[in-house]
Write an enzyme that holds these catalytic residues in place. Structure first.
Site, PDB file in Angstrom:
ATOM      1  N   LYS A 238      63.181   7.836  46.645  1.00 24.04           N
ATOM      2  CA  LYS A 238      64.384   7.578  47.444  1.00 24.04           C
ATOM      3  C   LYS A 238      65.420   8.695  47.337  1.00 24.04           C
ATOM      4  CE  LYS A 238      63.762   2.787  48.114  1.00 24.04           C
ATOM      5  NZ  LYS A 238      64.228   1.428  48.060  1.00 24.04           N
ATOM      6  N   ASN A 278      76.228  15.216  66.141  1.00 23.12           N
ATOM      7  CA  ASN A 278      77.035  14.043  66.512  1.00 23.12           C
ATOM      8  C   ASN A 278      78.494  14.425  66.733  1.00 23.12           C
ATOM      9  OD1 ASN A 278      77.892  14.475  63.898  1.00 23.12           O
ATOM     10  ND2 ASN A 278      77.776  12.346  63.270  1.00 23.12           N
ATOM     11  N   HIS A 399      88.568  47.435  39.869  1.00 22.98           N
ATOM     12  CA  HIS A 399      88.422  48.829  39.429  1.00 22.98           C
ATOM     13  C   HIS A 399      89.036  49.819  40.428  1.00 22.98           C
ATOM     14  CE1 HIS A 399      84.580  49.179  41.854  1.00 22.98           C
ATOM     15  NE2 HIS A 399      85.019  50.414  41.965  1.00 22.98           N
ATOM     16  N   ASP A 447      85.404  41.779  38.627  1.00 21.51           N
ATOM     17  CA  ASP A 447      85.929  42.951  39.324  1.00 21.51           C
ATOM     18  C   ASP A 447      86.611  42.506  40.619  1.00 21.51           C
ATOM     19  OD1 ASP A 447      86.435  45.554  39.993  1.00 21.51           O
ATOM     20  OD2 ASP A 447      84.361  46.044  40.559  1.00 21.51           O
ATOM     21  N   SER A 543      83.865  50.763  47.550  1.00 23.53           N
ATOM     22  CA  SER A 543      84.301  49.775  46.570  1.00 23.53           C
ATOM     23  C   SER A 543      85.528  49.010  47.048  1.00 23.53           C
ATOM     24  CB  SER A 543      84.658  50.455  45.250  1.00 23.53           C
ATOM     25  OG  SER A 543      83.501  50.619  44.491  1.00 23.53           O
TER      26      SER A 543
HETATM   27  C1  4AZ Z   1      80.977  53.323  43.786  1.00 24.29           C
HETATM   28  O1  4AZ Z   1      80.845  54.285  43.043  1.00 24.29           O
HETATM   29  C2  4AZ Z   1      79.752  52.558  44.169  1.00 24.29           C
HETATM   30  N1  4AZ Z   1      75.242  51.156  45.795  1.00 24.29           N
HETATM   31  C3  4AZ Z   1      79.862  51.457  44.998  1.00 24.29           C
HETATM   32  C4  4AZ Z   1      78.727  50.763  45.363  1.00 24.29           C
HETATM   33  C5  4AZ Z   1      77.507  51.151  44.919  1.00 24.29           C
HETATM   34  C6  4AZ Z   1      77.374  52.235  44.111  1.00 24.29           C
HETATM   35  C7  4AZ Z   1      78.511  52.951  43.734  1.00 24.29           C
HETATM   36  C8  4AZ Z   1      76.282  50.364  45.335  1.00 24.29           C
HETATM   37  O2  4AZ Z   1      82.074  52.978  44.223  1.00 24.29           O
END
Ligand code: 4AZ
Length: 601
Positions: A238, A278, A399, A447, A543
Site C-alpha cells: 500500500k 486537474n 570566494h 561557497d 565563478s
Molecule cells: C574558477 O577558477 C573555476 N570547471 C570555476 C569553475 C570551474 C573551474 C574553475 C569548473 O573560477
C-alpha cells in the site's frame, strides 16, 4: 553427479522464492529519503495548505490575518463565524478544538459529532455522525481508507484507521430501522467529516461503513509491513500507490516509482491519478500539470468519479432521485483561496526562449536570455558572476567577494559584452556583502554569499533594466541527476582565453560526484554538472554565476552557483556548484522570506 543436480534444483527453487513480488515492490521506496521522516507537513515534499506557511522545511500554522480576505462565510464548532475557510482553518491549526461546522453564518443550533457504534472496543464500530439535529450512519459506499482516516483522526486516533472494511452487528436488544445513510467523499487531510462532501442515500443495515482505528494494540507487525512516520504499520503493497494510507502521507513521499492508478511526481511523491491535469499544482516539481492540452479537467474527474463508485446497489436512475448533497464542497473553497494567495514572480524571462542545441564550449547569449545574470566588477576587472534573486539582492560565491571591500564592487546588470558595452546595461553600487559564516576557503564548503545593492536615494527598491530574478529553490527535490540545466558566464572558454562575452551552455546534473572528487565533494552542500564529453563547462571568471534549471512549467531556479572544479572542460572532472537549495533558510533569513518564497508564503 545426481547430488549436484538436486543441489542445483534446490538452489533454483530457493532463488525463485527469494524473488517474491514484495521484494520488487520494496524497491519502490527510497531508503535514504525515508530516514528524513517526511509527512504531509514537510514542505520539501509537498505544498503547504493555504492556512499554513513553510518554515525550515515544515508547514506551520499561519495567523488568520495572513489568509486571503475574501468573504465566503463559514461557521465553526465553537459557534464563531469566520470570513472564509482559510481563516477558520488557520484558527483550528492553532486551537485544534475549533473545527469546521457548516458554511454560512452560525445559527447557534447545529452541531457535529462523530461516534463509533457497536464495536467490541472503543476504537471500532459503525460510524455515526450527528449533523444538525439528525443522526445518521455513514454509508459503506465510497468508504475508503481516506474517509476512515478522517473519522479516526477526529476521534483522536493519531494513526488514523487500520481497517475500513470490517462489518459489525447490531446488538439483539437494539431495534433500529435503517432507511438511509450518508455517503462521505473526502480529499484526505480534512479534520472532520463535516468538511467532506456528504450525500444522503437510501440504505439498509447492510450498507453501513465500519472502521477499526489505529491503537498501539492494533499495530500488528507483519513481515512485509511498512512503518509510517506516525508509528502505524501498513502493508508494503500500500506504499507508493497515491493513497494516503498512513494518514500522515508518509507512505507516498519517498518513492522511486508509483503503482498503477497513481501519478509519479519527479520529486519522488505519488499522488492519485485524478490529480493529474486537474488545474491545481500538486507536485512541487510541477509535472502533474504539464502536457495537459486537450485534457478537460472536469471530464477526467467525472470519469474517475463514475468509476470509483463501488458496490452500487441502486440503478443510475434511483441514485439521481436519492441524491441530496447536505453540504458544500469545501475542497472548492480550499482551491479558490489557494489561488488568491500572493505569489512572487521569478524565473521567467520576458522574451526569448532558449534553443536546446548543444554547442561545443557554449553559445553567445542574446539580450534577455539570462536576465538574472549579473557581473561583479572589482576595480578594472570583472572577476566573477552573480545571480539576481529579487529586491536588491544578488547571490554569488563566497570566494568571489570580501566583506570589507563592498565599496570596491560594482554590479553590472544586463551586460552581454564588456568590450563593447551594450545598451541596457546598468551599474549598481554595493551596500553590503554577507558571506556564509561557515565558508571554508580550503575546501570551498558553503561557497555562497549575498550582495545587497544600493538603492537610488529617492527610490524604495532597486530598479534594474533587462533584469528578472531567478527563483530560489526551497527543496532539494525540485531537480535531480540527469536533469538538463544551463550554466552562463562571462568567464574564459576552453582555450583559456578571455572572450569578454556572456556565454551559456546546457549541462546535466550529475549524481554520485564523489567518484570524481573523492574526499573533496560534500553531497549536501555541492552539486556537479557537466556533459558526457566535458565539452561544456564553467571556467575561470564564471565563478559566482548561475546554474539554472527549468521546471516542467519553464520556471527557472538557481540550482547552483559556479564554485570550483579541476581544470575546465575535462569529462573526468565535472564542474562543482554550491547547491543553493541547501541554503534556502540562510538566504531567506537575510533577504526576508517575502522576496523569495514563491509558494508556501
Ligand atoms: C574558477 O577558477 C573555476 N570547471 C570555476 C569553475 C570551474 C573551474 C574553475 C569548473 O573560477
Amino acid at each position: 553427479m545426481k547430488l549436484v543436480h538436486y543441489l542445483l534444483l534446490f538452489l533454483y527453487i530457493g532463488l525463485s522464492f527469494c524473488k517474491n513480488p514484495t521484494l520488487v515492490q520494496e524497491d519502490l521506496l527510497d531508503e535514504k529519503c525515508l530516514k528524513e521522516k517526511y509527512t504531509h507537513q514537510s514542505c520539501e515534499k509537498v505544498f503547504c495548505q493555504p492556512w499554513e506557511k513553510c518554515i525550515e522545511g515544515s508547514c506551520i500554522c499561519k495567523l488568520p490575518y495572513q489568509c486571503p480576505k475574501a468573504v465566503m462565510l463559514v461557521c465553526s464548532t465553537t459557534g464563531k463565524t469566520y470570513n472564509n475557510y482559510c481563516q477558520l482553518k488557520s484558527h483550528e491549526c492553532i486551537y485544534p478544538k475549533t473545527k469546521f461546522l457548516t458554511n454560512g453564518t452560525c445559527t447557534g443550533q447545529g452541531q457535529f459529532d462523530l461516534s463509533l457504534k457497536y464495536g467490541n472496543t472503543e476504537s471500532e464500530g459503525f460510524v455515526e455522525v450527528k449533523l444538525g439535529n439528525a443522526t445518521s450512519f455513514i454509508c459503506k459506499k465510497n468508504w475508503s481508507i481516506i474517509e476512515a482516516n478522517v473519522a479516526c483522526l477526529y476521534r483522536g486516533f493519531k494513526g488514523g484507521a487500520v481497517d475500513h472494511k470490517k462489518t459489525f452487528n447490531f446488538p439483539d436488544d437494539v431495534d433500529v430501522k435503517i432507511t438511509d445513510c450518508l455517503e462521505a467523499n473526502c480529499r484526505g487531510l480534512e479534520t472532520t467529516l463535516a468538511e467532506c462532501v456528504l450525500i444522503k442515500r437510501k440504505a439498509n443495515s447492510k450498507d453501513l461503513a465500519g472502521v477499526v482505528c489505529h491503537t498501539q494494540e492494533a499495530a500488528d507487525l507483519f513481515s512485509d509491513s511498512f512503518q509510517c512516520v506516525n508509528g502505524k504499520y501498513i502493508p508494503q503493497k500500500k506504499t507508493c500507490d497515491g493513497i494516503n494510507n498512513c494518514g500522515d502521507q508518509s507512505d507516498e513521499l519517498c518513492c522511486k516509482g508509483c503503482r498503477s492508478g497513481s501519478f509519479f511526481c519527479k520529486s519522488g511523491v505519488c499522488i492519485p491519478k485524478k490529480y493529474q491535469c486537474n488545474g491545481e499544482l500538486d507536485c512541487i516539481s510541477g509535472d502533474d500539470e504539464m502536457n495537459c492540452e486537450g485534457v478537460e479537467h472536469s471530464e477526467v474527474q467525472d470519469l474517475i468519479a463514475s468509476t470509483s463508485v463501488q458496490g452500487t446497489r441502486n440503478s443510475e436512475h434511483e441514485v439521481q432521485e436519492q441524491d441530496e448533497i447536505l453540504n458544500v464542497n469545501m475542497d472548492e473553497d480550499r482551491k479558490f483561496l489557494k489561488s488568491l494567495l500572493p505569489k512572487i514572480s521569478c524565473g521567467v524571462r520576458n522574451n526569448t526562449h532558449i534553443r536546446r542545441k548543444r554547442i561545443v564550449g557554449g553559445k553567445i547569449a542574446t539580450k534577455g536570455q539570462f536576465p538574472w545574470q549579473v557581473a561583479i566588477k572589482e576595480g578594472k576587472k570583472i572577476h566573477c558572476g552573480g545571480i539576481y534573486i529579487g529586491g536588491c539582492w544578488v547571490l554569488t560565491a563566497a570566494h568571489c567577494v570580501r566583506k570589507n571591500l563592498a565599496h570596491r564592487y560594482q554590479i553590472w546588470t544586463g551586460l552581454l559584452d564588456w568590450i563593447r558595452v551594450n545598451n541596457g546595461t546598468k551599474i549598481q553600487k554595493v551596500n553590503r556583502v554577507i558571506i556564509h559564516e561557515k565558508y571554508t576557503g580550503v575546501t570551498y564548503q558553503n561557497d555562497i554569499a549575498l550582495i545587497e545593492m544600493q538603492k537610488h536615494p529617492s527610490k524604495t527598491t532597486c530598479e534594474l533594466l533587462n533584469t528578472a530574478p531567478a527563483c530560489v529553490p526551497w527543496s532539494k527535490y525540485l531537480f535531480r541527476p540527469g536533469d538538463k540545466c544551463f550554466v552562463s558566464g562571462l568567464g574564459r572558454d576552453e582555450e583559456n582565453k578571455n572572450i569578454f562575452k556572456l556565454k551559456w551552455g546546457e549541462v546535466q546534473l550529475i549524481g554520485n560526484c564523489s567518484k570524481y572528487y573523492s574526499n573533496r565533494f560534500f553531497e549536501k552542500e555541492m552539486e556537479c554538472a557537466g556533459t558526457d564529453d566535458g565539452s561544456i563547462d564553467a571556467c575561470k571568471g564564471d565563478s559566482g554565476g548561475p546554474l539554472v534549471c527549468m521546471n516542467s512549467n519553464n520556471v527557472s531556479y538557481v540550482w547552483g552557483i559556479v564554485s570550483w572544479g579541476e581544470n575546465c572542460g575535462k569529462p573526468e572532472f565535472p564542474g562543482v556548484y554550491t547547491k543553493v537549495s541547501n541554503y534556502f533558510d540562510w538566504i531567506s533569513h537575510h533577504v526576508g522570506r517575502s522576496f523569495i518564497s514563491q509558494y508556501n508564503v
